[in-house]
Each structure stands twice: as C-alpha cells, then as structure tokens.
Design an enzyme around this catalytic site. Structure first.
Site, PDB file in Angstrom:
ATOM      1  N   GLY A  71       0.811  -1.209   0.000  1.00  0.00           N
ATOM      2  CA  GLY A  71       0.000   0.000   0.000  1.00  0.00           C
ATOM      3  C   GLY A  71       0.845   1.260   0.000  1.00  0.00           C
ATOM      4  O   GLY A  71       0.551   2.225  -0.711  1.00  0.00           O
ATOM      5  N   HIS A 204      -1.794  -7.496   2.545  1.00  0.00           N
ATOM      6  CA  HIS A 204      -1.833  -8.026   3.915  1.00  0.00           C
ATOM      7  C   HIS A 204      -2.999  -7.481   4.739  1.00  0.00           C
ATOM      8  O   HIS A 204      -3.236  -7.925   5.856  1.00  0.00           O
ATOM      9  CB  HIS A 204      -0.489  -7.819   4.631  1.00  0.00           C
ATOM     10  CG  HIS A 204      -0.202  -6.424   5.090  1.00  0.00           C
ATOM     11  ND1 HIS A 204      -0.349  -6.034   6.395  1.00  0.00           N
ATOM     12  CD2 HIS A 204       0.237  -5.344   4.414  1.00  0.00           C
ATOM     13  CE1 HIS A 204      -0.001  -4.761   6.501  1.00  0.00           C
ATOM     14  NE2 HIS A 204       0.361  -4.322   5.321  1.00  0.00           N
ATOM     15  N   CYS A 328       3.971   6.535  20.172  1.00  0.00           N
ATOM     16  CA  CYS A 328       4.702   6.818  21.404  1.00  0.00           C
ATOM     17  C   CYS A 328       6.166   7.019  21.080  1.00  0.00           C
ATOM     18  O   CYS A 328       6.843   6.123  20.597  1.00  0.00           O
ATOM     19  CB  CYS A 328       4.547   5.686  22.401  1.00  0.00           C
ATOM     20  SG  CYS A 328       5.287   6.084  23.988  1.00  0.00           S
TER      21      CYS A 328
HETATM   22  C1  LIG Z   1      -1.831  -0.387   5.921  1.00  0.00           C
HETATM   23  C2  LIG Z   1      -2.172   0.841   5.156  1.00  0.00           C
HETATM   24  C3  LIG Z   1      -1.255   1.406   4.233  1.00  0.00           C
HETATM   25  C4  LIG Z   1       0.129   0.849   4.036  1.00  0.00           C
HETATM   26  O1  LIG Z   1       0.093  -0.390   3.378  1.00  0.00           O
HETATM   27  P1  LIG Z   1       1.384  -1.347   3.433  1.00  0.00           P
HETATM   28  O2  LIG Z   1       1.003  -2.466   2.499  1.00  0.00           O
HETATM   29  O3  LIG Z   1       1.506  -1.795   4.851  1.00  0.00           O
HETATM   30  O4  LIG Z   1       2.533  -0.554   2.947  1.00  0.00           O
HETATM   31  C5  LIG Z   1      -1.639   2.521   3.533  1.00  0.00           C
HETATM   32  N1  LIG Z   1      -2.856   3.065   3.702  1.00  0.00           N
HETATM   33  C6  LIG Z   1      -3.756   2.557   4.556  1.00  0.00           C
HETATM   34  C7  LIG Z   1      -5.098   3.200   4.678  1.00  0.00           C
HETATM   35  C8  LIG Z   1      -3.443   1.432   5.323  1.00  0.00           C
HETATM   36  O5  LIG Z   1      -4.333   0.948   6.186  1.00  0.00           O
END
Ligand SMILES: *Cc1c(COP(=O)(O)O)cnc(C)c1O
Length: 385
Positions: A71, A204, A328
């Site tokens: 993401g 994931h 934190c």
């Molecule tokens: C988890 C998340 C990401 C990051 O995704 P990764 O695959 O962990 O890099 C980006 N945006 C949102 C809204 C997320 O919940």
C-alpha cells in the site's frame, strides 16, 4: 492464555488457501517472469493470470494493474508519479489532499512540497473525518496536478464520498487517487461505479501476504516511475516480480470479495454491539469517526483522562491485541494527527483506542473484551490522575 487479536486494520493472517496457491512459486516454479525460457514463461503466466483476475474484480483492463511492494509504495507511486508527470507535461503545480490521510500519502505530499516545490493544499474535513465537498470545489483548479483522498480511514473507519469526489475532479480533468487499502478489504467496489482514476491496495490487509500490493487504474494514467531500471510493469516499476506474493494477493482478494456478503453483516453486528456496550458502560467514552459511513469491522474511541499507550499495554497483558492512534516516542506520547484534524482536544486524543475485527473474531471475543475494558480504563484513570 488465549490471546484475542482485535487489530485486523494493522494486518491480517494469510488465508491458508492463498498460501497453498503461493507455495509452488517459491521452490518449484521459481522462474523469473522476464526470462525467455519455459521456467520464465510459467512464472510470467502466473503473474499475468493474477493481473487479469485483479483487473476483473475492479472492472479495469489488465494493463491498469501495476504490482508494487504494498500500500505504501502504491500511494507513493500514485501521488509522486502523477504530480511529477502532470508538472512536466502540463506545468501543473498544485496537490490537494486531506489531513486524515495515511502517512504514506501525507509524508509523500510533504516531500513534494519541501523538495519539489509543489503547492500542497489540505481540504477541510468534518468532525467525522469526511471530506467537505464544498471546500474541495473551492480548491480544485486548472493548476491541480492530482487530488488524493483516502477511501476508508484506517484510524477512524470513516468512508469518504469517493464517487462525489471523483465527479468533482473529472469535471475539471483532474486525476483522482484514493488510498483504498482498508476499503479493498471490506467494500466490494469497482472502478466503473466508483470512477476513481487510481486506487492503492495492499494484500496483507485482506488476508494476503505482506510486502505486495497494487496500484489499479481505471484508464491509462501517465506516471513518472519511482523505481527505475528494468521494463517490468510497463517501465513504471522496475524489479523482478514477487511472483508468489502476486499470486497470493490475487487469490486472497478473490476470496475476500467472495466472502464479503456473508462476513460484512456479521462484522457490522459485532462492531455495533461493541460500540454500544463501550459507550453505555464506560463514562467519558466517545466514538471517533462516522457512525454510519464506517468500515464494517472498525470501532474507534477516545476516553477522557486515559493514557492510550498504557491502555494498549494493559490490554495486551489481559490478552487483547488492539491499537491506538498515537505514536509513542520514548515516553513522549504524540496525539494522532488524524484525531487532531477532527477537532479533538490533544489531551483527549491521547486516550484513543482502535478495535478492528476480522475473520477470526467471534461474539464471545467481543463480549469478553467488553467485560474487561471498563476495569482497565478505571485503573488507567487512577494512575493518570
Ligand atoms: C496499511 C495501510 C497502508 C500501508 O500499506 P502497506 O502495504 O503496509 O505498505 C496505507 N494506507 C492505509 C489506509 C493502510 O491501512
């Protein structure tokens, strides 16, 4: 002790059925998709098949799917890639986003402002974290290179009116990107009915493997690559494909979407019971985010006079894995930017809690959590006062 996992917005376990599809590609069908020989062709066929499946789920053509490492990378590619292209091709210099984005978008626009000289504008959000459409109308103009607005918020669960946002952007020919990493796990949308130009997904979050994601586009969107090198992904993302993970992501997304019609109402019912019990049984508890336009698995709160980080440790000792909004920094807790953007007082924002449900959650988990929480909050407040 049986540990109860209530942090599905942070990550989810890999679906065993997706894992089974991935396994051969680690050891047996290990070819490089870019190789000419049969080993390579087999790997390439697997990547192509995953691409076609994902494209089909979002109603886009196969070349609208760009595989990434997750993401975060998809957000980076969408925002930086579009901004740089739009500036070079059309001289556009303005970026519009919201103050409740994931850091993958926020830190990217910050860099584009600082190091590349883009004008970054933040659209107003209301107390539930929804974008103010009138303010967006006011901000968009012919200088705007890209608008990036989160689809469903990871911290507060609020779902944005993305179709209306897309409409506002399209009327002016502006590219609209949406971080749909949380949304893709729970909402069965496609890019035909929600005409967003670009969405980020990460496997994931929907029971796929970690370290893989995609940027999905409705029609051809010009981008500047950020990983330069080989010709993979139409030259937009160099690097040998993560074949097992790409295969696993396609399978996991398909399974997640198949299961949604049954799972969503179940999750919604458990979520609402949790919200009702927490707000009824704990004085000084408040829900953050929108009560209706909300991810089905997502409950989030702030509690007066509570140290949120300590609460997470207490919950962990009691066997519950949850999350808060605040980061934190060695004894110096910082309230979450997202909660502050909603107009929540910094002190109150430090008492935040996020409880996110998923495939393994049962009604008993929710009941035992709701039974344990009031005592932990009371103990936390005593130490805090
Ligand atoms: C988890 C998340 C990401 C990051 O995704 P990764 O695959 O962990 O890099 C980006 N945006 C949102 C809204 C997320 O919940």
């Amino acid at each position: 002790m049986d540990r109860i996992y209530l942090d599905y917005a942070a990550t989810t376990p890999l679906d065993r059925r997706a894992f089974a599809k991935m396994e051969p590609f680690f050891t047996q069908d290990f070819g490089n998709p870019s190789s000419i020989h049969t080993f390579g062709q087999q790997a390439e066929a697997a990547v192509d098949n995953a691409r076609t499946r994902i494209a089909g789920m979002f109603h886009v053509s196969a070349d609208g799917v760009i595989f990434t490492s997750g993401g975060s990378e998809s957000d980076n590619l969408a925002v930086r890639g579009t901004a740089l292209w739009q500036r070079r091709a059309h001289g556009k210099n303005k970026i519009i986003t919201s103050p409740v984005e994931h850091h993958a978008v926020l830190a990217t626009v910050e860099q584009l402002g600082d190091a590349y000289g883009f004008d970054v504008h933040f659209v107003k959000v209301d107390r539930s974290g929804k974008v103010d459409l009138t303010d967006l109308e006011r901000l968009v103009d012919e200088d705007t290179a890209v608008v990036s607005i989160i689809y469903a918020n990871n911290e507060i669960g609020t779902i944005n009116p993305v179709s209306e946002i897309a409409e506002i952007c399209h009327r002016r020919g502006i590219i609209f990107h949406s971080d749909a990493v949380q949304a893709a796990a729970h909402l069965g949308f496609d890019l035909e009915n929600s005409p967003i130009d670009l969405i980020s997904i990460g496997a994931h979050k929907f029971y796929g493997p970690k370290g893989v994601g995609a940027l999905v586009s409705r029609k051809k969107v010009e981008l500047f690559p950020q990983i330069t090198g080989g010709k993979q992904e139409n030259g937009l993302r160099a690097g040998t494909h993560n074949v097992p993970s790409i295969v696993g992501m396609a399978e996991a997304l398909s399974l997640a979407r198949e299961g949604m019609s049954v799972r969503s109402p179940e999750l919604t019912r458990m979520r609402d019971r949790l919200i009702e019990r927490v707000t009824a049984e704990i004085p000084g508890a408040m829900v953050t985010g929108d009560l209706k336009e909300r991810l089905p698995n997502h409950a989030s709160f702030v509690f007066e006079g509570v140290d949120g980080n300590r609460l997470l440790v207490q919950l962990d000792m009691a066997g519950f894995a949850c999350s808060s909004g605040s980061a934190c920094k060695t004894g110096d807790p910082q309230p979450s930017d997202v909660l502050l953007a909603l107009g929540i007082e910094p002190k109150l924002a430090l008492g935040s809690l996020r409880v996110t449900l998923g495939a393994g959650t049962t009604g008993e988990h929710i009941d035992s959590f709701a039974r344990a929480l009031p005592g932990l909050i009371e103990a936390n407040r005593k130490r805090n006062s």
